[in-house]
Design a protein around this motif. Structure first.
Motif: not given
Length: 695
Positions: A350-356, A618-620
């Protein structure tokens, strides 16, 4: 290791730099960086490690590190490493009130000291950090080395690095078993080629890494490991276990004896056909990357590859037997993951699902390690971690991602740049511009901060692929629009590698090195003409570019050209003149290798995150809302419904050419869209690409 960034050709003065650094302080960039380093752990109220809870009964005063340590003075057990972030290998200097003692170049020494107010105090005061006490993305943890004793805690007190390194071990076992031939395809053949189905940042990063590394001496050798060359015996293990001997003259076996990575980025069937046109189902491994729920187009594209595998291998084999050995899913969708076998699925945490910031999840590491091996993937991770350490520990004045983001902000917000042209002067970096454009689109493209609109009133200019070796020289030299440029070069040419030398011969290699000398000179000449125009760099103008002040800046002026322009030698006086006064960034690497590629990927991530911070964006964004297709899903369904209605009407044959009355019936669409869809449906019917039940 060498990574240089030359910012001397930007229209900035020392005063400009000071103002930009004050802007970074006003936006609490240092606090933002520290928050990224802490990840999900709120450093104003740090999580008690699970082992400390068990050992001390949750005694007060236990921070994110060893029990009793203070939140801003954490150390790793048994060493001096800061526990604040997984990216630090020494005590994090950025966590202190660092002030420059040199006083060089006239840059204000005091602007780098962070205010005594803590990050939490600023949040409670409604300052620039009020919307972010923790980082939604823990991408810095994704490349923290194993075995170094680093820690990065989750809210439940567990160390996130334990799970990350367990995933690494699984990826290493999978890639090694495929590369050594222990895990073979359904027909018994060695799995050689990899097809990635997906899109977005991780796929753009993979394309960049593959294009760069397949020309690197070590990586190209690793890509052939376990496969025979055309000078030796090929053991092609078929279902009957027979072996075949081949020679140079056999066209079918003179194909590339290196593992290949192909991409299917869209649902367009032509993309799939192009990717698999020269591949064989028995030796192909398909990896589907589905970031989150709702990415139906990627799943549909994956179905095309599934049918290809079944058609080529399914005559006497069960479907599950084929798919288990030839297809893998990497996803951030928990529901989708539960529908697949665990051994054929990697679920992004879950902590690694921000696409960028998903390049170094299984989405990027699995294909990379299968093609080049885990050793090469580790070097890429080491390069990214090296950039993470620099990003976390270095104050803004010397911090490459921060300085690049500040200069970008200056060009876009104050100089009204129409775009940034990224031009690689090294062939291995040919896909770097596309990767930069993709990551910036995902981090800064929405133009809305926490308050619903960007505080800066706009978003960064788009990144434009400038073509290799200055393809678009004329427009950047002479256009009335203002473009900033970024030129990328590796000092060492990949043509000097042993494989290239063997191909070119001694004389050819010498010529290649001489040609690289010319390329390097052209690289700097291109930057100088952008800055100074075709008048040539006079001694006075050269001094303005090469002064001894930090960043190579003049203390009183930029490189604005006062002298009249003149035509380039041998050119048409009326046409070929360059005005100059166009800013450019020069990024120079020692070599285009795995470590450098890791540095560049991490640099792009941190730069994009800081740019978003400066623009109050917001980049996330997670996968689902970040893809344009997810934003247009409802409209896509309406168009598909209309198209199906047209197909059914055509199948019955009960209306003529462009029956306007029918086009206006049913699902309401733009009249032009309905008309064009009718022509499309009619053409596809003629090509027998669509079959209506019962027709």
């Amino acid at each position: 290791r060498l990574l240089l960034v030359d910012l001397s050709r930007h229209r900035v003065t020392v005063d400009t730099v000071n103002h930009l650094l004050r802007l970074a302080r006003a936006r609490d960039v240092r606090g933002f960086v520290r928050t990224l380093a802490w990840g999900w752990n709120d450093r104003s109220d740090p999580v008690v490690p699970l082992r400390s809870r068990r050992g001390t009964g949750g005694a007060s005063g236990a921070g994110a590190g060893p029990a009793g340590s203070k939140p801003d003075d954490l150390r790793r057990e048994g060493s001096t490493t800061g526990g604040a972030g997984a990216g630090t290998s020494r005590h994090a200097r950025f966590a202190e009130d660092v002030k420059d003692r040199g006083g060089r170049g006239g840059i204000d020494n005091n602007i780098h000291g962070i205010a005594s107010t803590s990050f939490a105090d600023q949040s409670r005061a409604g300052g620039p950090s009020s919307s972010m006490r923790t980082s939604p993305s823990m991408h810095i943890a994704l490349r923290a080395p194993a075995g170094a004793g680093m820690e990065m805690y989750l809210p439940d007190g567990t160390n996130a690095l334990d799970g990350i390194h367990e995933t690494w071990d699984r990826i290493m076992r999978l890639s090694d078993s495929i590369r050594r031939g222990k895990l073979r395809g359904a027909s018994g053949k060695v799995l050689r080629d990899v097809v990635v189905v997906g899109r977005g940042v991780p796929v753009a990063a993979l394309r960049f890494l593959y294009d760069a590394l397949r020309r690197d001496a070590d990586a190209s050798l690793a890509a052939r490991e376990g496969l025979t060359s055309e000078h030796s015996t090929i053991k092609s293990v078929a279902a009957d276990g027979a072996s075949r001997l081949t020679g140079r003259s056999s066209a079918s076996h003179r194909e590339s004896f290196s593992r290949r990575l192909r991409f299917v980025p869209s649902v367009d069937p032509a993309a799939a056909v192009e990717a698999i046109s020269d591949l064989k189902p028995g030796s192909t491994y398909v990896i589907t990357i589905v970031g989150a729920r709702g990415d139906e187009e990627t799943l549909q594209a994956s179905q095309t590859l599934k049918r290809w595998l079944l058609a080529g291998l399914g005559s006497n084999r069960k479907e599950d037997q084929i798919l288990d050995r030839h297809m893998l899913l990497v996803t951030g969708d928990d529901r989708l993951a539960r529908t697949r076998k665990p051994e054929c699925t990697f679920l992004m945490p879950e902590y690694a699902r921000c696409e960028a910031f998903t390049t170094f999840t299984a989405a990027g590491l699995v294909p990379l390690s299968i093609v080049f091996g885990w050793n090469i993937a580790e070097r890429v991770l080491a390069g990214a971690h090296d950039m993470d350490t620099h990003f976390i520990e270095t104050n803004p004045r010397h911090n490459l991602p921060v300085l690049l983001a500040l200069v970008d902000f200056w060009n876009d917000a104050f100089l009204s740049s129409s775009g940034k042209l990224v031009t690689p002067f090294t062939d291995g970096f040919s896909s770097y511009a596309s990767f930069l454009a993709t990551i910036q689109a995902q981090t800064c493209g929405r133009g809305a901060g926490s308050g619903g609109a960007s505080a800066a009133g706009s978003t960064p200019a788009m990144i434009i692929d400038g073509g290799k070796f200055g393809t678009y020289d004329r427009v950047v030299y002479q256009s009335d629009r203002s473009y900033s440029s970024e030129l990328v070069l590796a000092m060492e040419t990949q043509a000097s590698s042993p494989a290239a030398s063997k191909c070119l011969g001694p004389e050819g290699t010498e010529d290649a090195i001489a040609a690289h000398d010319d390329l390097v000179c052209s690289f700097f000449a291109h930057a100088d003409v952008l800055a100074l125009g075709s008048t040539g760099a006079s001694e006075e103008q050269g001094n303005a570019l090469g002064s001894s002040t930090p960043l190579g800046l003049s203390s009183s002026r930029s490189f604005d050209i006062a002298s009249p322009r003149s035509p380039i030698d041998g050119s048409n006086e009326n046409d070929d003149m360059a005005d100059g006064n166009r800013p450019s960034t020069l990024m120079i690497c020692g070599a285009c290798d795995a470590f450098t590629c890791g540095q560049l990927v991490a640099l792009a991530e941190h730069r994009a995150a800081i740019s978003a911070r400066l623009w109050d964006v917001d980049p996330f964004a997670t996968f689902a809302p970040s893809h344009g297709t997810a934003l247009r899903t409802k409209e896509t369904e309406r168009v598909k419904e209309k198209l199906h209605q047209l197909y059914e009407r055509l199948a019955r044959g009960d209306f003529g050419d462009e029956d306007q009355e029918f086009l206006s019936e049913g699902t309401k669409l733009n009249q032009a869209t309905s008309t064009i869809l009718w022509h499309y449906a009619n053409r596809m019917r003629d090509q027998k690409m669509y079959v209506v039940d019962g027709s």
